[in-house]
Design a protein around this motif. Sequence first.
Motif, PDB file in Angstrom:
ATOM      1  N   ILE A  79       1.092  -1.099  -0.102  1.00 10.27           N
ATOM      2  CA  ILE A  79      -0.032  -0.077  -0.160  1.00 10.27           C
ATOM      3  C   ILE A  79       1.014   1.406  -0.084  1.00 10.27           C
ATOM      4  O   ILE A  79       1.832   1.368   0.886  1.00 10.27           O
ATOM      5  N   ILE A  80       0.812   2.079  -1.010  1.00  9.78           N
ATOM      6  CA  ILE A  80       1.069   3.485  -1.073  1.00  9.78           C
ATOM      7  C   ILE A  80       0.279   4.475  -0.856  1.00  9.78           C
ATOM      8  O   ILE A  80      -0.767   4.487  -1.445  1.00  9.78           O
TER       9      ILE A  80
ATOM     10  N   ALA B 260       0.029   1.547   5.792  1.00  9.93           N
ATOM     11  CA  ALA B 260       0.571   1.863   4.436  1.00  9.93           C
ATOM     12  C   ALA B 260       1.998   1.201   4.651  1.00  9.93           C
ATOM     13  O   ALA B 260       2.635   1.338   5.648  1.00  9.93           O
ATOM     14  N   ASN B 261       2.326   0.606   3.377  1.00  9.26           N
ATOM     15  CA  ASN B 261       3.814   0.279   3.525  1.00  9.26           C
ATOM     16  C   ASN B 261       4.828   1.627   3.183  1.00  9.26           C
ATOM     17  O   ASN B 261       5.913   1.576   3.600  1.00  9.26           O
ATOM     18  N   TYR B 262       4.116   2.308   2.259  1.00  7.26           N
ATOM     19  CA  TYR B 262       5.022   3.568   1.768  1.00  7.26           C
ATOM     20  C   TYR B 262       4.123   4.895   2.346  1.00  7.26           C
ATOM     21  O   TYR B 262       2.730   4.729   1.791  1.00  7.26           O
ATOM     22  N   LYS B 263       4.628   5.699   3.133  1.00  4.63           N
ATOM     23  CA  LYS B 263       3.698   7.024   3.590  1.00  4.63           C
ATOM     24  C   LYS B 263       4.082   7.988   2.686  1.00  4.63           C
ATOM     25  O   LYS B 263       5.505   8.451   2.612  1.00  4.63           O
ATOM     26  N   VAL B 264       3.181   8.863   2.020  1.00  6.29           N
ATOM     27  CA  VAL B 264       3.631  10.060   1.443  1.00  6.29           C
ATOM     28  C   VAL B 264       2.810  11.140   2.073  1.00  6.29           C
ATOM     29  O   VAL B 264       1.555  11.146   1.831  1.00  6.29           O
TER      30      VAL B 264
END
Lengths: 259, 399
Positions: free
Chosen positions: B355-356, B370-374
């Motif tokens: 999950i991004i 989330a695996n990637y946090k933006v």
Amino acid sequence: MKIVVCVKQVPSTNEVRLDPETNTIIRDGKQSVINPFDTYALEEAIRIKEKIQGEVIALSMGIPAAEKILRDAVSVGADSGMLLSDRSFAGADTLATAYTLSLGVKKISEVDLILCGKMAVDGDTAQIGPELAENLKIPHITNVSEIIEINDSEIICRTITETGKRLVKTKTPVLLTVLKDINMPRLPSIDGVINSLDAPVAVENAESLGANKSYIGLSGSPTQVVKTYIPERKNESIEIKGDSETKSEKINSVIKEVI
Amino acid sequence: MSGLIIDSDACRGCGICIKSCSYEALEMKDKKAQVNENCVLCGMCIESCPFDAIKIEKEKTNGIELEDYKDIWVFIEQNDGEIEPVSYELLSKARELSKERNCSVNALLLGEDISKEADKLFAYGANKVYISEYEILKDNLEEIYVEFLDKVVLDYKPEIFLFGATNFGRSIAPRIAARVKTGLTADCTILEIDEESGLLNQTRPAFGGNLMAQIVCPEHRPQMATVRPGVMEAVKKETNTKEVINIDMPSIKEPSIKILENIIEKKAESISDAEIIVSVGRGIGSQKNLALVERLAELLGGKVGVSRPLVDVGWADQKNQIGQTGSIVAPKLLVTFGISGAIQHLAGISGAETIISINTDKDAAIFTVANYKVVGDCVEILKSMISKLEKKCEKEQVV
Ligand SMILES: Cc1cc2nc3c(=O)[nH]c(=O)nc-3n(C[C@H](O)[C@H](O)[C@H](O)COP(=O)(O)OP(=O)(O)OC[C@H]3O[C@@H](n4cnc5c(N)ncnc54)[C@H](O)[C@@H]3O)c2cc1C
Ligand SMILES: Cc1cc2nc3c(=O)[nH]c(=O)nc-3n(C[C@H](O)[C@H](O)[C@H](O)COP(=O)(O)OP(=O)(O)OC[C@H]3O[C@@H](n4cnc5c(N)ncnc54)[C@H](O)[C@@H]3O)c2cc1C
């Protein structure tokens, strides 16, 4: 047409917390509301009654306090309620719940149509509808999104399937589980609320229903919950930083790696 | 009679159990916990008690001959002649479980003109394939399938019987369980054999995904479960035993439900089995920005998913909604734009592999999964991602 609507009392929220001190599970929300999915079943029953005449009975198995949701059902247009309540019903899984509800339906007698919600927001199994129909030896249809034609002996409705939609015709008596696309439930009227205060709500117990003790409650439940826990939420997200250009560059490369 | 028992010697009157109960079924009397008529035997208090003072006593019901039941059976679901992917997932899981039970994995394949599919079933884990081919089995009609499967249970006595938690699986499995009077666990995400008892441990999310429950069916057979699609892995492996057994159609009375029309919608419209999903929530700001999301999905070869508010305001169709009251998705890649991560939404995405998430609020709940946090503006990032991907496409075309 005699219509029974099955309604379940559920906690007002399905959130679950961990008590930080004792590390035990705490369920928020006290039992007080009617399962949201059941309000659509109830509304559909009332619409059918308004269209072709009939009687709507709200049926619930639950603790004594569940009488409240039956009165709520009357306040939006049901004619009466029946509560199946007995300490020996406690701990019922879906098999035992469906059996108990079937006794209620038999007590009401000569029922043409049974409506259930798609599922209950707490137990979440969506099994009661089909299991209840089996106990009553009547056909069932799940995931009904629209009732197109209805008379005392036949119903044409639309259902959602794995690959699309289906238009089906069935004879009554029949049990349907309804989706929330089916309608928009109304709010209670003032008259309705006043009516509901002294509306007839029958309360039945194991004895008055003639229940077979080995089919009800915990004893009648083949499944056993051995353990409950709060699911772990993985929380090791990698932060992607920079200005928008850099971020989108990096996101795109992560995507490329994944797919 | 069955009931909740509180050992008053062990109870110290700490009151923790009272807090754990959402039915107001426990109260304090003379510094000891007591149970009242609100108790539904849900068992929450048992685990909350630090002193092991609470237990549920269950009256023994007259059991059946458990030893007569053997093998793991998998119901293979076909729709218009095509096998649902979840059936392969179940076979592979069954193969794993069968090693511990030392038993056979039997696939039950019903349909019209369907025997050509048998080879695939062996590849994914079946030892035996039981086939019945009749025109009447083409449409998945409950009344017919339930009669058929009831006969299978009576004749073959499966120890374990697995179904995909599809619309059809969740419609027939409970009906069969009620017919043969056994337990059925709904929508499982974990299946294991308990080392000690040899029972099937069935774990499932309840309360909209907020609670996991491990369930067993100790004294009734078959042990039945429906299993959530997309959670177990379908693994191909060659097998040497390939036994095909034909079963006759039992005599079944005319069904009372008739199909008037079957509308098959393109598979493409369903997001539940999409491998790549770009999802969007209220943070997108305006309806016109949705075109960006669609474009990105197109570039990535994925589908668009939405949070409920977008459906509520009419910007998106209900069939694209993800969450407790929408679709449960399990894609390889999920990119979320402007979704806060409400619990009802998270209930639908726990099966996503990567999950991004893009959100302006650094503390948004979506970042807990989330695996990637933006942290950033989703519209800006969308535009920039799209232009980079488009440039790349152009380059590739030139080359
Ligand atoms: C964490 C947890 C997990 C569980 N897992 C399972 C399981 O896997 N298998 C199993 O057999 N049992 C299970 N149970 C028990 C199950 O929740 C109860 O049997 C419950 O009474 C009915 O099931 P449900 O809430 O899933 O209802 P559903 O089947 O989801 O409800 C569908 C519809 O049936 C009607 N209905 C349901 N309950 C009632 C009622 N009491 N009165 C009137 N109408 C009703 C409503 O119209 C409702 O919309 C579980 C319980 C818990 C707490
Ligand atoms: C019984 C019940 C069932 C429900 N079922 C579902 C369901 O199935 N699915 C579902 O989705 N919801 C469901 N809901 C609703 C759910 O509770 C939430 O309200 C909903 O998911 C919120 O949607 P959202 O994240 O799009 O909006 P919001 O919660 O409003 O979040 C918007 C997010 O966008 C961020 N944001 C704002 N501007 C920007 C920007 N420019 N760039 C980036 N980020 C920005 C904000 O920080 C915020 O986190 C249900 C609710 C109930 C009560």
